[in-house]
Design an enzyme around this catalytic site. Sequence first.
Site, PDB file in Angstrom:
ATOM      1  N   MET A   1      33.619  27.858  38.566  1.00 55.28           N
ATOM      2  CA  MET A   1      33.176  29.562  37.704  1.00 55.28           C
ATOM      3  C   MET A   1      32.222  29.524  37.075  1.00 55.28           C
ATOM      4  O   MET A   1      32.719  29.029  35.867  1.00 55.28           O
ATOM      5  CB  MET A   1      33.732  30.416  37.485  1.00 55.28           C
ATOM      6  CG  MET A   1      34.933  31.424  38.445  1.00 55.28           C
ATOM      7  SD  MET A   1      35.913  32.828  37.295  1.00 55.28           S
ATOM      8  CE  MET A   1      37.189  31.322  37.549  1.00 55.28           C
ATOM      9  N   VAL A   2      30.520  29.954  36.909  1.00 53.01           N
ATOM     10  CA  VAL A   2      29.591  29.153  36.052  1.00 53.01           C
ATOM     11  C   VAL A   2      29.737  29.679  34.167  1.00 53.01           C
ATOM     12  O   VAL A   2      30.097  30.397  34.496  1.00 53.01           O
ATOM     13  CB  VAL A   2      28.788  29.607  36.935  1.00 53.01           C
ATOM     14  CG1 VAL A   2      26.989  29.244  35.882  1.00 53.01           C
ATOM     15  CG2 VAL A   2      27.447  28.966  38.165  1.00 53.01           C
TER      16      VAL A   2
ATOM     17  N   CYS B   1      27.974  29.099  47.023  1.00 49.51           N
ATOM     18  CA  CYS B   1      26.810  29.078  46.016  1.00 49.51           C
ATOM     19  C   CYS B   1      25.650  29.771  46.503  1.00 49.51           C
ATOM     20  O   CYS B   1      24.447  28.988  47.590  1.00 49.51           O
ATOM     21  CB  CYS B   1      25.878  28.293  45.299  1.00 49.51           C
ATOM     22  SG  CYS B   1      25.507  29.527  43.469  1.00 49.51           S
TER      23      CYS B   1
ATOM     24  N   LYS C   1      33.032  23.892  49.474  1.00 50.79           N
ATOM     25  CA  LYS C   1      33.874  24.638  49.538  1.00 50.79           C
ATOM     26  C   LYS C   1      32.490  25.820  50.120  1.00 50.79           C
ATOM     27  O   LYS C   1      31.311  25.686  49.838  1.00 50.79           O
ATOM     28  CB  LYS C   1      33.643  25.334  48.240  1.00 50.79           C
ATOM     29  CG  LYS C   1      34.052  26.843  48.328  1.00 50.79           C
ATOM     30  CD  LYS C   1      34.379  27.397  46.813  1.00 50.79           C
ATOM     31  CE  LYS C   1      34.765  28.947  46.575  1.00 50.79           C
ATOM     32  NZ  LYS C   1      33.685  29.748  46.221  1.00 50.79           N
TER      33      LYS C   1
ATOM     34  N   HIS D   1      35.169  31.128  50.964  1.00 53.36           N
ATOM     35  CA  HIS D   1      34.714  32.605  50.644  1.00 53.36           C
ATOM     36  C   HIS D   1      34.565  33.221  52.107  1.00 53.36           C
ATOM     37  O   HIS D   1      33.344  33.175  52.656  1.00 53.36           O
ATOM     38  CB  HIS D   1      33.597  32.227  50.041  1.00 53.36           C
ATOM     39  CG  HIS D   1      32.973  33.874  48.339  1.00 53.36           C
ATOM     40  ND1 HIS D   1      32.796  33.886  47.551  1.00 53.36           N
ATOM     41  CD2 HIS D   1      33.292  34.965  49.694  1.00 53.36           C
ATOM     42  CE1 HIS D   1      32.577  34.601  47.385  1.00 53.36           C
ATOM     43  NE2 HIS D   1      32.578  35.746  48.219  1.00 53.36           N
TER      44      HIS D   1
END
Length: 483
Positions: free
Chosen positions: A33-34, A131, A170, A198
Site C-alpha cells: 500500500m502506497v 497498479c 501481483k 487482484h
Amino acid sequence: MNLKHLLELLRKMTVGEKIIPLDYRNKVIMAPMVRVGTLPMRLLALEFGADIVYTEELIDLKLMRCKRRVNAALGTVDFVDRSDGTIVFRTCSSERQKVVLQLGTSDAERALSVGKLVEHDIAGLDVNMGCPKEFSIKGGMGVALLGQPEKAEKILTTLCQNLSIPVTCKIRILPDINDTIRLVQRFASTGIAAIAVHARTRDERPQHAPHPDFIREITKAISIPVIANGGSKEFQKYEDLLSFRSKCDASSVMVARAAQLNVSIFRKDGMLPMDDIIVKYLKLSVDYDNAAHNTKYCVQNILKELQETPRGKQFLQCQTLQQMCEIWSLGDYCYRKQLDLRERGNLGRREVAPGVIPDDDEDDTEEGTKIKRAKLETPPPPPLDADVIQQNIAFLRSNYNSDTQLPKTMLYTYAGRKSKEIPRYETQRIDKLFRAICTFDGKRYTSSFWEKNKKQAEQGAALVCLLNIGIVTEEELIKNGSI
C-alpha cells in the site's frame, strides 16, 4: 549477550543470513500500500497476526540510487537515497523472514540490480504488475506489464534465475477469463514462487465488485500458490479474510484497504479500538524514527471522518512526531526516546547535507560513539564565509496559514516598516538539496537544514534572520517543530 552472539548478530545485519524460503501457502498477508506499508505499519500488522507483510511499491531507479547502511542506533538496515538522504526503505530483524519488497520496474536488468542490493535483507521480492495508476503505466510499470507479457516474463525469469530469495508478482485480471489463465500460466512457468491476483480489471476500482470466480479458475490452471486480493469491502473481522480466501479457492489471502483503516483486522481475537491502534502505531513510529509526514498520513487514514472533530483538527496541524504524540499522551515517551536515539548516534533528516550520508561505522572513544560519514560521488558543499550566521532551522509550510505569515513576507514587511533595504537571497543547489543565504541589514543568515527546493531554502534562511533580529522566538520555533 556474549561476544560470540554479538558478533553473529552483526554478521547477519551486515551481510544477511540464508534462511528457509518463504512459503506462500495458507497465509494471511498485508498487501503493498502506497505510503502505508512502511516499517511501523508492517511491524504492527505482524504483531496482530499477519503472516507476511509487503512494503509499499518501491521504484527500481530510486532504489538504485541508494546506499545500504546498518543503523546501529535503531537496530535497522536502511537504504538511503544518496542524492538527498531520504530513507527509501527501512527494515529490521523482527520482520526479516516475513517481509516482501514490492518492486516497480519495467526493465529486467534494473530489477536484478535492485534484487541483488536487497536480497539479504528481505524474505521475498514481488514485481508490481497490478497498479493502474497513471504514474506506473506511463513508466511501463504496474498493470502496463500485463499488456507486454514478453517483457514481464523476462523480468520474472531474470529474477528467478539469479536471486536466492523467492520471486512473485501481483497482477489484475484481464476482462476475459481465458486470456487471464493463459497469462498466469506464462508467468507461472518463469519459476515464480506464487502469484497474487487482484480480482478486478485494470479499469475497475474499489467500488466495483470483485470477481472471485476468476481466481477460482486460476487456481485450477496453475500449481503455484495463488493469493487472493480485492475483498476488503467484505472485511469486517478476521474471519471474513478466511471466508474470501475460501470463496476464491485460493492458497492465501491479501488485505489492503481494510488493513489501512484498522490494521488489527489481522487479530483472530477481534479488532481493537481506534485509539489503541494509534497509540501502538505512534510508539513504533517513534521507536524507528519514522518520517513525520508518513506517520501523519497513516494516522489520517485511521481517523477517517474523525479528522473533522476538534481533536482531529488539532492533529491536522501537527508537523512533528512530538506534536502528534502529545495528543495521545505520548509526549514524554517521544521526547525521551528521541533523546535516547540521538545519544546513541541516530542521525536523521536534519543532519543530511550534500556529499555526506550518516553511516553505520562506529569508533569507540571515551566520549562515546562517533558516527562517521560516508563520502559520496557528490562533493560536499563549499564552506560558508565566517560572517554567515547559521542555525539548524527547518521551514515547515503548514505552520503558516496565509502567505502574509511566511518568513520571507514577514521579513520584507519588517524591512519596509523600518525603511531598510529589502532582503536579498542567494541559493546553492547540490544534487536535490538547496541552501539559501539571506542578506539583510548588513548581515547574512542561513540554515544548516538543507531543503528540497529553492523556495523552502529561502524561507528557512529568512526564518534564521527573523530569529536573530527578534521577530520570532526560539520557544515558538521549538513549539512548531522548526527547531
